[in-house]
Design a protein around this motif. Sequence first.
Motif, PDB file in Angstrom:
ATOM      1  N   ARG A 121      -0.605   4.999  58.009  1.00  0.00           N
ATOM      2  CA  ARG A 121      -0.439   3.412  59.211  1.00  0.00           C
ATOM      3  C   ARG A 121      -0.838   4.032  60.288  1.00  0.00           C
ATOM      4  NH1 ARG A 121       4.746   0.955  56.770  1.00  0.00           N
ATOM      5  NH2 ARG A 121       4.927   0.522  54.926  1.00  0.00           N
ATOM      6  N   LEU A 122      -0.431   4.894  61.559  1.00  0.00           N
ATOM      7  CA  LEU A 122      -0.453   5.866  62.635  1.00  0.00           C
ATOM      8  C   LEU A 122      -2.079   5.689  62.664  1.00  0.00           C
ATOM      9  CD1 LEU A 122       0.194   5.488  65.619  1.00  0.00           C
ATOM     10  CD2 LEU A 122       1.255   7.655  65.133  1.00  0.00           C
ATOM     11  N   LEU A 123      -2.875   6.586  62.118  1.00  0.00           N
ATOM     12  CA  LEU A 123      -4.156   6.822  61.867  1.00  0.00           C
ATOM     13  C   LEU A 123      -4.965   5.486  61.574  1.00  0.00           C
ATOM     14  CD1 LEU A 123      -4.389   9.913  59.366  1.00  0.00           C
ATOM     15  CD2 LEU A 123      -5.239   9.119  62.164  1.00  0.00           C
ATOM     16  N   GLU A 124      -4.969   4.521  60.722  1.00  0.00           N
ATOM     17  CA  GLU A 124      -5.386   2.819  60.491  1.00  0.00           C
ATOM     18  C   GLU A 124      -5.377   2.421  62.543  1.00  0.00           C
ATOM     19  OE1 GLU A 124      -5.165  -0.619  58.415  1.00  0.00           O
ATOM     20  OE2 GLU A 124      -3.364   0.335  58.926  1.00  0.00           O
ATOM     21  N   ARG A 125      -4.294   2.669  62.981  1.00  0.00           N
ATOM     22  CA  ARG A 125      -3.663   1.891  63.983  1.00  0.00           C
ATOM     23  C   ARG A 125      -4.955   2.588  64.754  1.00  0.00           C
ATOM     24  NH1 ARG A 125       1.787   0.885  65.623  1.00  0.00           N
ATOM     25  NH2 ARG A 125       1.915   0.421  64.216  1.00  0.00           N
ATOM     26  N   GLU A 126      -4.649   3.946  65.196  1.00  0.00           N
ATOM     27  CA  GLU A 126      -5.458   4.398  65.951  1.00  0.00           C
ATOM     28  C   GLU A 126      -7.296   4.701  65.625  1.00  0.00           C
ATOM     29  OE1 GLU A 126      -4.500   6.034  68.983  1.00  0.00           O
ATOM     30  OE2 GLU A 126      -2.789   5.328  67.857  1.00  0.00           O
ATOM     31  N   GLY A 127      -7.888   3.910  64.485  1.00  0.00           N
ATOM     32  CA  GLY A 127      -8.868   3.738  64.446  1.00  0.00           C
ATOM     33  C   GLY A 127      -9.670   4.317  63.355  1.00  0.00           C
ATOM     34  N   GLU A 128      -8.733   5.436  63.055  1.00  0.00           N
ATOM     35  CA  GLU A 128      -8.958   6.859  62.176  1.00  0.00           C
ATOM     36  C   GLU A 128      -8.755   6.201  60.556  1.00  0.00           C
ATOM     37  OE1 GLU A 128     -10.560   9.373  63.002  1.00  0.00           O
ATOM     38  OE2 GLU A 128      -9.402   8.898  65.478  1.00  0.00           O
ATOM     39  N   HIS A 129     -10.332   5.228  60.195  1.00  0.00           N
ATOM     40  CA  HIS A 129      -9.914   4.892  59.047  1.00  0.00           C
ATOM     41  C   HIS A 129     -10.290   5.580  57.834  1.00  0.00           C
ATOM     42  CE1 HIS A 129     -10.149   0.989  61.425  1.00  0.00           C
ATOM     43  NE2 HIS A 129      -8.807   1.301  60.868  1.00  0.00           N
ATOM     44  N   HIS A 130     -11.464   6.464  57.653  1.00  0.00           N
ATOM     45  CA  HIS A 130     -12.190   7.545  57.033  1.00  0.00           C
ATOM     46  C   HIS A 130     -10.490   8.121  56.865  1.00  0.00           C
ATOM     47  CE1 HIS A 130     -16.512   6.258  56.513  1.00  0.00           C
ATOM     48  NE2 HIS A 130     -16.289   5.992  57.723  1.00  0.00           N
ATOM     49  N   LEU A 147      -7.985  -0.343  53.701  1.00  0.00           N
ATOM     50  CA  LEU A 147      -8.441   0.266  54.591  1.00  0.00           C
ATOM     51  C   LEU A 147     -10.117   0.400  53.743  1.00  0.00           C
ATOM     52  CD1 LEU A 147      -6.676   3.022  54.741  1.00  0.00           C
ATOM     53  CD2 LEU A 147      -7.002   2.720  56.533  1.00  0.00           C
ATOM     54  N   GLN A 148      -9.759   0.324  52.943  1.00  0.00           N
ATOM     55  CA  GLN A 148     -11.418  -0.201  51.612  1.00  0.00           C
ATOM     56  C   GLN A 148     -11.994  -1.103  52.346  1.00  0.00           C
ATOM     57  OE1 GLN A 148      -9.622  -0.452  48.312  1.00  0.00           O
ATOM     58  NE2 GLN A 148     -10.131   1.223  47.187  1.00  0.00           N
ATOM     59  N   ARG A 149     -10.883  -2.487  52.962  1.00  0.00           N
ATOM     60  CA  ARG A 149     -11.649  -3.552  53.253  1.00  0.00           C
ATOM     61  C   ARG A 149     -12.475  -3.505  54.722  1.00  0.00           C
ATOM     62  NH1 ARG A 149      -7.378  -6.172  50.638  1.00  0.00           N
ATOM     63  NH2 ARG A 149      -6.513  -6.069  51.958  1.00  0.00           N
ATOM     64  N   ARG A 150     -11.659  -2.477  55.723  1.00  0.00           N
ATOM     65  CA  ARG A 150     -11.843  -2.046  57.386  1.00  0.00           C
ATOM     66  C   ARG A 150     -13.313  -1.191  57.284  1.00  0.00           C
ATOM     67  NH1 ARG A 150      -8.359  -3.573  60.739  1.00  0.00           N
ATOM     68  NH2 ARG A 150      -5.892  -3.219  60.477  1.00  0.00           N
ATOM     69  N   LEU A 151     -13.135  -0.361  55.612  1.00  0.00           N
ATOM     70  CA  LEU A 151     -15.000   0.178  55.898  1.00  0.00           C
ATOM     71  C   LEU A 151     -15.905  -0.326  55.201  1.00  0.00           C
ATOM     72  CD1 LEU A 151     -12.335   3.471  55.520  1.00  0.00           C
ATOM     73  CD2 LEU A 151     -13.555   3.313  57.201  1.00  0.00           C
ATOM     74  N   GLY A 152     -15.750  -1.713  55.061  1.00  0.00           N
ATOM     75  CA  GLY A 152     -16.537  -2.557  53.832  1.00  0.00           C
ATOM     76  C   GLY A 152     -16.858  -1.852  52.766  1.00  0.00           C
ATOM     77  N   LEU A 153     -15.339  -1.563  52.069  1.00  0.00           N
ATOM     78  CA  LEU A 153     -15.507  -0.180  51.083  1.00  0.00           C
ATOM     79  C   LEU A 153     -15.504  -1.684  49.861  1.00  0.00           C
ATOM     80  CD1 LEU A 153     -14.757   2.932  51.823  1.00  0.00           C
ATOM     81  CD2 LEU A 153     -17.295   2.204  51.430  1.00  0.00           C
ATOM     82  N   PRO A 154     -16.167  -1.879  48.054  1.00  0.00           N
ATOM     83  CA  PRO A 154     -15.282  -2.604  47.091  1.00  0.00           C
ATOM     84  C   PRO A 154     -13.942  -1.734  47.457  1.00  0.00           C
ATOM     85  CG  PRO A 154     -17.492  -1.460  46.346  1.00  0.00           C
ATOM     86  CD  PRO A 154     -16.861  -0.260  48.212  1.00  0.00           C
TER      87      PRO A 154
END
Length: 564
Positions: free
Chosen positions: A296-305, A334-341
């Motif tokens: 969750r912290l990686l997500e918050r820091e923008g490290e989505h991949h 995370l998939q939605r943030r990256l535009g993935l199915p």
Amino acid sequence: MNPKSPTLPADLRDDPLYYLRHFQFVLDWVMARHADLLAEPEQRFIMAFGELPEAAQALLVRMVSRKGELFRTSRLVYTEVDDLEQALSRLAAAQLVELDPVLSLDDLLAQLRLPEARRVFAETVSACGLPTSVSKSRLCEALDGQFTPRRWSVWWPESDETLVRVSVMSVCDRLRLMFFGNLRQSWSDFVMAELGHMRYERVSLDPASRGFQQRQEVDAYLCLHRLRERFDDGEAVADIWSAVPRLPDDNPWLAARRSRLLLRLGQQAQREGQAALALEIFSFAGPGEARVRRLRLLEREGEHHQALTLATQALEAPLDDAERQALARLVPRLQRRLGLPVLKPAAQAPPKSWSLSLPPQSLAASGSVELALRDHLARDEAPAFYVENHLFAGLFGLLCWDVIFAPLPGAFFHPFHRGPADLYRPDFVSRRRDRFDACLEALASGDYRERIRARWRDKQGLANPFVYWEVLDEALLELALHCIAPEHLAVLFERLLEDLKANRSGWPDLIQFFPDAGQGQPRYRLIEVKAPGDRLQDNQRRWLEHFQCHGIPVSVCHVRWSDG
């Protein structure tokens, strides 16, 4: 118990030195079972203690049993120590205590009452222009940084008493740890048992069974304990993190303690805005809550991949249901943030729910929303009970009593176990799987009712980590055995065994019985109670899903307060 094991007298309630007998029992026990783990400091202490007169021994144990290491002599008044000065002299000669030790300003102020502190620092108070009625916090601010450590007699030459520092508190803590296998239990456990306030199951103790097999394990435990104390005292997270020891891979028990400490450190670093430090700490804390927090912290820091890669890997082998549930929410986001199915999981039917309005005075009369609903629903022909997490755990604990207290190596190593030491370790169930299977077979054969009744009668009041005697009275027990289908108990007990620690909580608040229900009608229902504004917690949702999957009657009642 092994016949060579030290024993206590049957009844010490009339012995004024009961606490000394308890302490000596621990020393004898550790010497008999842990001699190979004792180094020179412990051996020297045990020898020196044994050479003391009884009054000096008693005084030392009195101090060791209290909080802290510093004691004013005015607070060391015990009828069984008739000559305090002589007892202290013998303890000091044996280097077990230090008389008139050097104190920091903080240590001194912790020992002084406010009027005393004002007298000791009267000149400073006057020089700083402070009123003679200055508060202790304001006095501390004024004194900060002005004084170097010095002896009590130098700090306060007019005092008619002295200060004592126990020099062997860390040694005594180590011995207590080796006896109990933890530092949660204290010398007062002996007293609780002696007075009958806590009674323990008698388990055959194998001489080879003990909490620690190597001295390094004791060292590691104490190190982690001290680091947790430093954390609780507010020390910088980075400083504590740098001191966290690495542990051998073959001790999952200590590894779990280390992981819990790292979780707390990572959380605090995150609260303080130290994202990089928090991520580093979380990465060493293992699976479960720490891994989810890291993602969750990686997500918050923008490290989505990176977060998605790690989350997808974790989802292949989650630690438990709680982590699986959290990851199942995180991955699609995370998939939605990256535009993935996004693969949507199969939708779960929401639990049956209903609303009920109760007058506000019912809350005042009952004391809680759960009890108010219980009282509203209960009828002579359909009694209701507030049981929360205690009923089914209690039935499980009674049915599987012999398995829980099976004398497996490392499970029990002293007479004061509320439950096995390995209860929440990963291999607890696997070590006893055959025994649990045999126990649960009684649910299919019909023998379970009498087995549970017999355990309830024979073990009444004995400590069991699953049984809360104050909740599980005979009326509730008999209704549960009559109304709850054994196949339902089997389903619930099996899920409990999947994760004893996590699945102990999250059960519905109420149970209502319908003992005279007709053929094919449920004879009970579980009710989760929610007051206005309350939401279902994740562990409650997991249990509700499990109930629904197995046809167990359950619903959620949303209580509202009516004006009428």
